[in-house]
Motif scaffolding. Sequence first.
Motif: not given
Length: 405
Positions: A359-378, A396-405
Amino acid sequence: MAQITEKLPISPTYKGEIRRGADGRLMVLDNDEMAKARTDGASKPATMIVGGQEKINTITEAAKQAQDGEIIEIRPGDYRGQPAVWTQNNLIIRGAGVRAVMIADGKSAEGKAIWVVRGGNVRIENIEFRGARAPSGNGAGIRFERGHLVVNRCAFFDNEMGLLTANSPEMMLEVSDSEFAAAPRHEGQLHHLLYVGAIGRFVLSGSRFEQGYLGHLVKSRARENDVRYNLLVDGAEGRSSYELEFPNGGIAYVVGNVIGQSATTDNPELVSYGAEGPRWADNALFFAHNTLLNDFHAGTFLKVWTEKFPGSIETWVINNLTVGFGDLNSPAQGRFEGNQSAQRRDLLYLGGLPLRLNTSSPLRGSVRIPGQARGVDLLPSAEFSFPAGSRSIRLSNSLAPGAFQ
């Protein structure tokens, strides 16, 4: 450096999961609709019951007697040496209660598989397949040859091929909440846990793969692939080649998966795209929010074989988390952003694997929403759930990289 949380975009409202309908159009299914889709086969009364104490007491006989539209319920137990060929349309085959186990016991349908499926529209639920062998070395738990097949909450262990398909662009395969493991240890043979041929569409979600041997955990030649919220981790006893391969390219959405190779891997590359060159006219890879684990001393997390394609390949590599030694390289064309690395000590263990950032990782909140590719949400709307399955998540707004939030 972590970005300031207040500057991140507001997390979008979750509206559901994107699926493609029978007409080929994209549609959004909310939680209730997704739950109904997953349990559709279990909500209807059986029209045929199979079991040792029932009037129809073998799977082979059930397959011979079944009619189009049949709902077949199989009682718990081991069904040894009862191969079956299912040719009926609009068929539901489900295990009742404890998973029914189909054991090859040296027999196969048409010299191919425990079950051969070539009905127009078939759903299989809560069935286990074990020990498939064939003279070709491709003995499968299920050989899928025609139509649209849905496999839900099933298991495939110790088969030369867990599930193997034919090659037809009219075919569609959906696999969810299932387990594939324990490839036979036959030297000189390539046994894949799941091998999808050149079909039109392949969907894989909430499923677990481990203990490969020389072959791949998942291999797909499909024109369009949607691979989400799975655990493809070979494990300490595994010796697979690729964990995930798309040898002929195609369109591939790979979102929210955990993909990991063992210290005894037979190939230092985890994910491969396009190694054999193109089969389809349209080729693109959208690879987002995956957690990539490497227990080998070196390796490549993602290999895109651009030199095998006459034109460039659109490749998006976004918000992935790597753990262990290896390279994650920027593609020649596309997007490469938000990819981060972490040490095992920075992660919380789930199911014996380092998966979730502290929960204290500095990587939390380090990435942005990836958006859509050809109409499919990533942006992932779910995550893998042990031992197999997936569960919805709210971000949450503190988006984390990887498969688990």
